[in-house]
Design a protein around this motif. Structure first.
Motif, mmCIF file in Angstrom:
data_model
loop_
_atom_site.group_PDB
_atom_site.id
_atom_site.type_symbol
_atom_site.label_atom_id
_atom_site.label_comp_id
_atom_site.label_asym_id
_atom_site.label_seq_id
_atom_site.Cartn_x
_atom_site.Cartn_y
_atom_site.Cartn_z
ATOM 1 N N GLY A 55 53.392 74.040 -36.867
ATOM 2 C CA GLY A 55 53.672 74.713 -37.842
ATOM 3 C C GLY A 55 55.251 74.202 -38.328
ATOM 4 O O GLY A 55 56.052 73.963 -37.387
ATOM 5 N N LYS A 75 58.607 75.144 -40.869
ATOM 6 C CA LYS A 75 59.321 76.265 -42.252
ATOM 7 C C LYS A 75 60.327 75.509 -42.679
ATOM 8 O O LYS A 75 61.391 74.809 -41.998
ATOM 9 C CB LYS A 75 59.509 77.339 -41.471
ATOM 10 C CG LYS A 75 60.226 78.387 -42.492
ATOM 11 C CD LYS A 75 60.559 79.634 -41.752
ATOM 12 C CE LYS A 75 61.239 80.628 -42.591
ATOM 13 N NZ LYS A 75 61.495 81.947 -42.086
ATOM 14 N N ARG A 80 63.104 75.313 -45.854
ATOM 15 C CA ARG A 80 63.803 76.077 -47.135
ATOM 16 C C ARG A 80 64.230 74.778 -48.217
ATOM 17 O O ARG A 80 64.983 74.000 -47.797
ATOM 18 C CB ARG A 80 64.791 76.927 -46.567
ATOM 19 C CG ARG A 80 65.668 77.557 -47.789
ATOM 20 C CD ARG A 80 66.796 78.383 -47.086
ATOM 21 N NE ARG A 80 66.496 79.337 -46.107
ATOM 22 C CZ ARG A 80 65.559 80.550 -46.235
ATOM 23 N NH1 ARG A 80 65.659 81.029 -47.676
ATOM 24 N NH2 ARG A 80 65.213 81.152 -45.344
ATOM 25 N N PRO A 138 54.731 74.855 -53.825
ATOM 26 C CA PRO A 138 54.569 74.934 -52.151
ATOM 27 C C PRO A 138 53.176 74.019 -52.222
ATOM 28 O O PRO A 138 52.911 73.253 -50.975
ATOM 29 C CB PRO A 138 54.252 76.400 -51.728
ATOM 30 C CG PRO A 138 55.194 77.082 -53.025
ATOM 31 C CD PRO A 138 55.045 76.250 -54.165
ATOM 32 N N ASP A 142 52.957 70.978 -49.411
ATOM 33 C CA ASP A 142 52.152 70.997 -48.335
ATOM 34 C C ASP A 142 51.007 69.556 -48.325
ATOM 35 O O ASP A 142 50.869 68.991 -47.225
ATOM 36 C CB ASP A 142 51.032 72.255 -48.360
ATOM 37 C CG ASP A 142 49.917 72.207 -47.267
ATOM 38 O OD1 ASP A 142 50.646 72.165 -46.242
ATOM 39 O OD2 ASP A 142 48.875 72.398 -47.238
ATOM 40 N N ARG A 182 50.840 73.811 -40.183
ATOM 41 C CA ARG A 182 50.829 74.465 -41.359
ATOM 42 C C ARG A 182 52.304 74.370 -41.768
ATOM 43 O O ARG A 182 53.104 74.388 -41.105
ATOM 44 C CB ARG A 182 50.575 75.823 -40.788
ATOM 45 C CG ARG A 182 50.727 77.043 -41.730
ATOM 46 C CD ARG A 182 50.605 78.693 -41.003
ATOM 47 N NE ARG A 182 51.525 78.666 -40.058
ATOM 48 C CZ ARG A 182 52.749 79.089 -40.184
ATOM 49 N NH1 ARG A 182 53.298 79.039 -41.297
ATOM 50 N NH2 ARG A 182 53.506 79.148 -39.063
ATOM 51 N N VAL A 183 52.440 74.560 -42.997
ATOM 52 C CA VAL A 183 53.636 74.160 -43.898
ATOM 53 C C VAL A 183 54.054 75.499 -44.512
ATOM 54 O O VAL A 183 53.169 75.934 -45.549
ATOM 55 C CB VAL A 183 53.806 73.080 -44.854
ATOM 56 C CG1 VAL A 183 55.099 72.714 -45.495
ATOM 57 C CG2 VAL A 183 53.382 71.925 -43.895
ATOM 58 N N GLU A 184 55.257 76.093 -44.136
ATOM 59 C CA GLU A 184 55.754 77.395 -44.965
ATOM 60 C C GLU A 184 56.802 76.719 -45.867
ATOM 61 O O GLU A 184 57.859 76.267 -45.177
ATOM 62 C CB GLU A 184 56.032 78.395 -43.881
ATOM 63 C CG GLU A 184 56.605 79.689 -44.755
ATOM 64 C CD GLU A 184 56.809 80.732 -43.766
ATOM 65 O OE1 GLU A 184 57.810 81.558 -44.063
ATOM 66 O OE2 GLU A 184 56.973 80.507 -42.539
ATOM 67 N N VAL A 185 56.830 77.161 -47.116
ATOM 68 C CA VAL A 185 57.978 76.633 -47.866
ATOM 69 C C VAL A 185 58.753 78.039 -48.313
ATOM 70 O O VAL A 185 58.139 78.911 -48.944
ATOM 71 C CB VAL A 185 57.656 76.081 -49.206
ATOM 72 C CG1 VAL A 185 58.511 75.547 -50.245
ATOM 73 C CG2 VAL A 185 56.916 74.631 -48.847
ATOM 74 N N VAL A 186 59.833 77.991 -48.246
ATOM 75 C CA VAL A 186 60.875 79.028 -48.581
ATOM 76 C C VAL A 186 61.540 78.380 -49.491
ATOM 77 O O VAL A 186 62.410 77.702 -49.430
ATOM 78 C CB VAL A 186 61.761 79.504 -47.368
ATOM 79 C CG1 VAL A 186 62.612 80.760 -47.975
ATOM 80 C CG2 VAL A 186 60.786 80.221 -46.328
ATOM 81 N N GLN A 187 61.744 79.460 -50.858
ATOM 82 C CA GLN A 187 62.235 78.549 -52.060
ATOM 83 C C GLN A 187 63.518 79.408 -52.373
ATOM 84 O O GLN A 187 63.361 80.727 -52.378
ATOM 85 C CB GLN A 187 61.383 78.525 -53.272
ATOM 86 C CG GLN A 187 60.411 77.746 -53.202
ATOM 87 C CD GLN A 187 59.512 77.183 -54.337
ATOM 88 O OE1 GLN A 187 60.222 76.863 -55.377
ATOM 89 N NE2 GLN A 187 58.137 77.887 -54.335
#
Length: 120
Positions: A25, A27, A29, A37, A41, A57-62
């Motif tokens: 994973g 994360k 920002r 997102p 990804d 898994r890619v989590e994008v926080v904008q």
């Protein structure tokens, strides 16, 4: 496309920190302008193909830039296209960037497998 270059840079940073371990994973920002997102990804998956980060898994926080309405003075996040041109407070069409946006991507965390032979 700007996002593909961004994704290449993210994958390079991830692989550098993973030090050969399998990446599960990520994360990241992203600030300064809205990004999709799903596009991030997809670009990440393309850039990571054949590497230990493949399938992560890619989590994008904008963190969007802010806009200010010249009519009412309200400041709002430019988190979608309408907010870039229409003030959500008064409906005015005279909006401007509240500040010079700093465009950056920060790799906040990665999740990796433990190295082979390591037991917890």
């Amino acid at each position: 496309m700007h996002e593909l270059g961004l994704c290449d840079a993210i994958v390079r940073a991830v692989l550098n920190r993973a030090d050969g371990r399998r990446v599960r994973g990520v994360k990241v920002r992203i600030s300064g302008h809205p990004v999709d997102p799903g596009v991030i990804d997809q670009g990440f998956q393309l850039a990571a193909a054949g590497t230990p980060a493949e399938g992560a898994r890619v989590e994008v926080v904008q963190e969007p830039a802010s806009v200010r309405c010249r009519a009412c003075g309200a400041e709002s996040p430019a988190d979608d296209v309408p907010n870039l041109v229409v003030c959500p407070s008064c409906g005015g069409l005279d909006v401007e960037a509240a500040e010079a946006p700093e465009h950056e991507a920060v790799l906040e965390s990665i999740t990796v497998d433990e190295p082979a032979g390591t037991s917890g």
